[in-house]
Enzyme design. Structure first.
Site, short mmCIF file in Angstrom:
data_model
loop_
_atom_site.label_atom_id
_atom_site.label_comp_id
_atom_site.label_asym_id
_atom_site.label_seq_id
_atom_site.Cartn_x
_atom_site.Cartn_y
_atom_site.Cartn_z
N GLY A 136 0.79 -1.23 0.00
CA GLY A 136 0.00 0.00 0.00
C GLY A 136 0.82 1.27 0.00
CB SER A 137 4.34 2.14 -0.74
OG SER A 137 4.53 1.70 -2.06
CG ASN A 138 2.03 3.12 -5.71
OD1 ASN A 138 2.48 4.12 -6.28
ND2 ASN A 138 2.61 1.94 -5.80
CG MET A 162 -0.77 -8.57 -6.59
SD MET A 162 0.30 -7.73 -7.78
CE MET A 162 1.16 -9.15 -8.46
NE ARG A 163 -7.99 -11.47 -6.18
CZ ARG A 163 -8.27 -12.77 -6.18
NH1 ARG A 163 -8.93 -13.30 -7.19
NH2 ARG A 163 -7.92 -13.53 -5.18
CB ILE A 164 -7.30 -9.89 -14.72
CG1 ILE A 164 -5.96 -10.60 -14.90
CG2 ILE A 164 -7.80 -9.26 -16.00
CD1 ILE A 164 -4.89 -9.80 -15.54
CG ASN A 182 -2.83 -0.91 -12.91
OD1 ASN A 182 -2.74 -1.16 -11.72
ND2 ASN A 182 -2.08 -1.54 -13.81
CG HIS A 193 2.74 -2.09 -15.50
ND1 HIS A 193 2.41 -3.36 -15.06
CD2 HIS A 193 3.80 -2.23 -16.33
CE1 HIS A 193 3.24 -4.23 -15.62
NE2 HIS A 193 4.09 -3.58 -16.39
CD GLN A 252 7.12 0.19 -4.62
OE1 GLN A 252 7.57 -0.25 -3.58
NE2 GLN A 252 5.82 0.20 -4.87
C1 GRF Z 1 3.88 -1.33 -7.37
O1 GRF Z 1 5.19 -1.53 -7.81
C2 GRF Z 1 2.92 -1.21 -8.50
O2 GRF Z 1 3.47 -0.62 -9.64
C3 GRF Z 1 2.60 -2.65 -8.79
O3 GRF Z 1 2.55 -3.26 -7.51
C4 GRF Z 1 3.36 -2.54 -6.60
C5 GRF Z 1 2.48 -2.15 -5.45
O4 GRF Z 1 3.19 -1.56 -4.41
N1 GRF Z 1 1.38 -2.73 -9.55
P1 GRF Z 1 2.42 -0.92 -3.17
O5 GRF Z 1 1.48 -1.97 -2.60
O6 GRF Z 1 1.69 0.29 -3.64
O7 GRF Z 1 3.52 -0.59 -2.19
#
Ligand code: GRF
Length: 208
Positions: free
Chosen positions: A18-20, A98-100, A115, A117, A179
């Site tokens: 969840g860092s994003n 991590m799902r489509i 999303n 990526h 990241q």
């Molecule tokens: C990130 O590298 C994102 O690009 C990918 O999964 C990772 C998720 O990281 N889709 P976080 O859970 O947001 O730390």
């Protein structure tokens, strides 16, 4: 199109750290992103993203996606959509989910599913994209924020940020460098969306 007077109402779907999601919260709190985080859902019951949400008092829950292992579909998809709508979400942010996702979610939130990526698409779609870039011998890697369409990592590109691949990089060191840029790219893309500055024509997203 949203205007700066109406905040985005974000729902986050994640599976991991969840860092994003944290970078979006930080931008909201800093006043650089006009948005509210209404809900966080994770398909992994003990995902750290749920701890982060709880710490910030954001409604959150485990989304049971049984019987599917790699997609959000069927009854789970319907439950997900209903929960997002109940919380007033208008923008769905996939942050390490991590799902489509399938057409049901995309139809429920047209052009409002984004999303991130960890590669410069269209290079290296799919899993562990940073590792793919390293193994390929790419000299430049990075991240892409894009609208989600019915393909995998194929939707119109909103923001990309590049990093160098350095001698001696490991998958971990390269992912960490990517990241850092992700945490700038996602708030930036959502800020542009919140300001009504993204004009989509076909595959192309022009920034007004
Ligand atoms: C990130 O590298 C994102 O690009 C990918 O999964 C990772 C998720 O990281 N889709 P976080 O859970 O947001 O730390």
């Amino acid at each position: 199109m949203n205007t700066s007077s109406s905040p985005l109402r974000i729902g986050v779907l994640g599976s991991g750290s969840g860092s994003n999601m944290q970078s979006l919260l930080d931008a909201i709190q800093a006043g650089t992103l006009n948005a509210e985080m209404r809900l966080v859902l994770a398909d992994v019951p003990d995902a750290k993203i749920l701890d982060r949400a709880r710490k910030h008092g954001i409604p959150c829950a485990w989304l049971d996606c049984t019987p599917f292992k790699t997609k959000l579909d069927g009854e789970a998809e319907q439950r997900c959509i209903a929960t997002l709508k109940e919380h007033g979400v208008d923008t769905v942010v996939l942050a390490g989910f991590m799902r489509i996702v399938k057409p049901g979610l995309l139809k429920a939130f047209p052009r409002r599913v984004l999303n991130i990526h960890p590669a410069l698409l269209p290079a290296f779609p799919g899993l562990q994209a940073w590792k793919q870039a390293l193994e390929y011998g790419a000299k430049v890697a990075g991240c892409t924020v894009h609208f989600v369409d019915e393909g995998t990592d194929t939707g119109p590109v909103i923001v990309q940020r590049a990093v160098p691949v350095l001698t001696g990089d490991t998958p971990e060191s390269l992912h960490a460098r990517i990241q850092v840029e992700e945490h700038l790219a996602y708030p930036e893309a959502l800020r542009l969306l919140s300001e009504g500055r993204l004009q989509i024509s076909g595959r192309r997203v022009d920034i007004l």
